[in-house]
Design a protein around this motif. Structure first.
Motif, PDB file in Angstrom:
ATOM      1  N   VAL A 191      29.208  94.442 -46.421  1.00 30.40           N
ATOM      2  CA  VAL A 191      29.097  93.843 -47.730  1.00 30.40           C
ATOM      3  C   VAL A 191      28.750  94.203 -48.849  1.00 30.40           C
ATOM      4  O   VAL A 191      29.351  95.703 -48.701  1.00 30.40           O
ATOM      5  CB  VAL A 191      27.446  93.931 -47.662  1.00 30.40           C
ATOM      6  CG1 VAL A 191      27.004  92.534 -45.800  1.00 30.40           C
ATOM      7  CG2 VAL A 191      26.467  94.488 -46.891  1.00 30.40           C
ATOM      8  N   GLU A 192      29.091  93.756 -49.417  1.00 41.37           N
ATOM      9  CA  GLU A 192      28.792  95.174 -51.103  1.00 41.37           C
ATOM     10  C   GLU A 192      27.342  94.655 -52.024  1.00 41.37           C
ATOM     11  O   GLU A 192      26.652  93.976 -52.228  1.00 41.37           O
ATOM     12  CB  GLU A 192      29.639  94.476 -51.768  1.00 41.37           C
ATOM     13  CG  GLU A 192      31.052  95.029 -51.616  1.00 41.37           C
ATOM     14  CD  GLU A 192      31.718  95.960 -51.161  1.00 41.37           C
ATOM     15  OE1 GLU A 192      30.745  96.934 -51.865  1.00 41.37           O
ATOM     16  OE2 GLU A 192      32.461  95.801 -50.287  1.00 41.37           O
ATOM     17  N   PRO A 193      27.468  95.818 -52.913  1.00 43.21           N
ATOM     18  CA  PRO A 193      26.108  95.589 -53.549  1.00 43.21           C
ATOM     19  C   PRO A 193      25.977  94.497 -54.558  1.00 43.21           C
ATOM     20  O   PRO A 193      27.156  94.169 -54.894  1.00 43.21           O
ATOM     21  CB  PRO A 193      26.171  96.921 -54.412  1.00 43.21           C
ATOM     22  CG  PRO A 193      27.141  98.116 -54.219  1.00 43.21           C
ATOM     23  CD  PRO A 193      27.814  96.866 -53.003  1.00 43.21           C
ATOM     24  N   LEU A 211      19.985  97.258 -61.611  1.00 44.54           N
ATOM     25  CA  LEU A 211      18.927  98.673 -61.527  1.00 44.54           C
ATOM     26  C   LEU A 211      19.708  99.790 -61.594  1.00 44.54           C
ATOM     27  O   LEU A 211      18.869 100.668 -62.795  1.00 44.54           O
ATOM     28  CB  LEU A 211      18.678  98.669 -60.299  1.00 44.54           C
ATOM     29  CG  LEU A 211      17.147  97.660 -59.998  1.00 44.54           C
ATOM     30  CD1 LEU A 211      17.434  97.711 -58.176  1.00 44.54           C
ATOM     31  CD2 LEU A 211      15.816  97.906 -60.378  1.00 44.54           C
ATOM     32  N   ALA A 212      20.599 100.173 -61.263  1.00 45.40           N
ATOM     33  CA  ALA A 212      21.675 101.589 -61.679  1.00 45.40           C
ATOM     34  C   ALA A 212      22.010 100.840 -63.557  1.00 45.40           C
ATOM     35  O   ALA A 212      21.512 102.045 -64.164  1.00 45.40           O
ATOM     36  CB  ALA A 212      23.623 101.085 -61.216  1.00 45.40           C
ATOM     37  N   GLU A 226      22.772 102.934 -53.983  1.00 45.38           N
ATOM     38  CA  GLU A 226      23.729 103.992 -53.547  1.00 45.38           C
ATOM     39  C   GLU A 226      25.036 103.985 -53.587  1.00 45.38           C
ATOM     40  O   GLU A 226      25.547 104.033 -55.335  1.00 45.38           O
ATOM     41  CB  GLU A 226      23.709 105.571 -52.847  1.00 45.38           C
ATOM     42  CG  GLU A 226      22.625 106.014 -52.548  1.00 45.38           C
ATOM     43  CD  GLU A 226      21.597 104.903 -50.909  1.00 45.38           C
ATOM     44  OE1 GLU A 226      20.957 106.380 -51.011  1.00 45.38           O
ATOM     45  OE2 GLU A 226      21.607 104.363 -51.391  1.00 45.38           O
ATOM     46  N   ARG A 227      25.390 102.785 -53.367  1.00 38.78           N
ATOM     47  CA  ARG A 227      26.292 101.919 -54.253  1.00 38.78           C
ATOM     48  C   ARG A 227      27.142 100.711 -54.971  1.00 38.78           C
ATOM     49  O   ARG A 227      27.527 100.893 -56.307  1.00 38.78           O
ATOM     50  CB  ARG A 227      27.579 100.939 -52.755  1.00 38.78           C
ATOM     51  CG  ARG A 227      27.767 101.991 -51.665  1.00 38.78           C
ATOM     52  CD  ARG A 227      28.229 101.025 -50.346  1.00 38.78           C
ATOM     53  NE  ARG A 227      28.737  99.772 -50.204  1.00 38.78           N
ATOM     54  CZ  ARG A 227      29.178  99.739 -49.148  1.00 38.78           C
ATOM     55  NH1 ARG A 227      27.556  99.860 -48.316  1.00 38.78           N
ATOM     56  NH2 ARG A 227      29.574  98.348 -49.315  1.00 38.78           N
ATOM     57  N   GLY A 228      25.375 100.673 -55.300  1.00 38.69           N
ATOM     58  CA  GLY A 228      25.228  99.591 -56.505  1.00 38.69           C
ATOM     59  C   GLY A 228      25.198 100.823 -57.639  1.00 38.69           C
ATOM     60  O   GLY A 228      25.651 100.224 -59.494  1.00 38.69           O
ATOM     61  N   GLY A 229      24.887 101.903 -57.769  1.00 34.42           N
ATOM     62  CA  GLY A 229      25.351 103.062 -58.762  1.00 34.42           C
ATOM     63  C   GLY A 229      24.339 103.809 -58.944  1.00 34.42           C
ATOM     64  O   GLY A 229      23.255 104.773 -59.984  1.00 34.42           O
ATOM     65  N   SER A 230      23.063 103.676 -58.545  1.00 32.89           N
ATOM     66  CA  SER A 230      22.259 104.244 -59.145  1.00 32.89           C
ATOM     67  C   SER A 230      21.808 105.636 -58.617  1.00 32.89           C
ATOM     68  O   SER A 230      22.802 106.104 -57.758  1.00 32.89           O
ATOM     69  CB  SER A 230      20.740 103.917 -58.177  1.00 32.89           C
ATOM     70  OG  SER A 230      20.336 102.615 -58.911  1.00 32.89           O
ATOM     71  N   SER A 231      21.763 106.147 -58.727  1.00 29.86           N
ATOM     72  CA  SER A 231      21.331 108.300 -58.803  1.00 29.86           C
ATOM     73  C   SER A 231      20.411 109.043 -58.183  1.00 29.86           C
ATOM     74  O   SER A 231      19.878 110.102 -57.474  1.00 29.86           O
ATOM     75  CB  SER A 231      22.284 108.570 -59.805  1.00 29.86           C
ATOM     76  OG  SER A 231      20.792 108.511 -60.919  1.00 29.86           O
TER      77      SER A 231
END
Length: 226
Positions: free
Chosen positions: A59-61, A68-69, A89-94
């Motif tokens: 699956v993917e974000p 949100l990211a 995490e994979r969606g870009g949030s840190s």
């Protein structure tokens, strides 16, 4: 601060935690999400989480994760998630705290502080260096939630608080909203949350899926605060 739940990951194809029949992926919750279940049948529990970990690779974000990211371009965003996947995490949030553990980590059965990165299956006979069997790094029913203190600390400093994709029925995770300051503005995105007015004002409740709700909320937040 963002408190996220299974509804965010559902749009990526990950089933929500508990189906309407009270089962999780056709298993009794007590059998696959409790220390007692693991003691009774460790192979069943390992197989269950190995399948969840395998699914995570398929699956993917989704757009909600990515939006949100993108808020990090405008705000200091901290995500407190009940989800055990790595899609934030994979969606870009840190800045992410996983209250209920992480599928891609393992730990010894007798040491909750020795956490290992783990991408593949966990098998009977996979031992830590101290000789103890490895188990998924998942907070099961009846276990302490080690990250609650950090979540409460973040909540106590929040100016904006977003609830997304969670029914607010799982404790202690849902209790973090009690610690937000009086000036903090609360927003809720959920298609069918019971009694949202107990958490926020009518105008701050977006009755929508995570993705569609985030599209609306991003515009609202930028227009209102930036």
């Amino acid at each position: 601060m963002v408190l996220s739940g299974a509804g965010v990951s559902a749009e990526s194809g990950i089933k929500t935690f508990r189906d309407s029949n009270g089962l999780w992926e056709n298993h009794r919750i007590e059998d696959v999400a409790s220390p007692e279940g693991f003691a009774r049948n460790p192979q069943l529990v390992l197989d269950f989480y190995n399948a969840r970990r395998k699914q995570l690779k398929e699956v993917e974000p989704n757009t909600a994760h990515k939006l949100l990211a993108e808020l990090e371009d405008f705000f200091d965003v901290h995500i407190i998630t009940q989800n055990v996947d790595d899609l934030h995490e994979r969606g870009g949030s840190s800045k992410i705290i996983h209250l209920h553990g992480e599928l891609k980590k393992a730990r010894p059965v007798d040491n909750e502080n020795e956490i290992l990165d783990w991408e593949e299956d966990i098998k009977i006979g996979d031992f830590h260096s101290d000789g103890s069997q490895l188990r998924p790094h998942i907070v099961w029913f009846g276990e302490m939630v080690p990250e609650m203190g950090n979540a409460i600390e973040i909540a106590s400093q929040a100016d904006l608080f977003l609830v997304i994709g969670t029914s607010m029925q799982v404790y202690p995770a849902a209790s973090v909203i009690r610690y937000v300051p009086s000036h903090c503005e609360v927003f809720v995105i959920d298609p069918d949350l019971e009694n949202p007015n107990s958490f926020t004002k009518n105008e701050n409740y977006i009755k929508s899926s995570a993705t569609e709700g985030m599209k609306q909320l991003k515009e609202i937040l930028i227009k209102k605060y930036k």
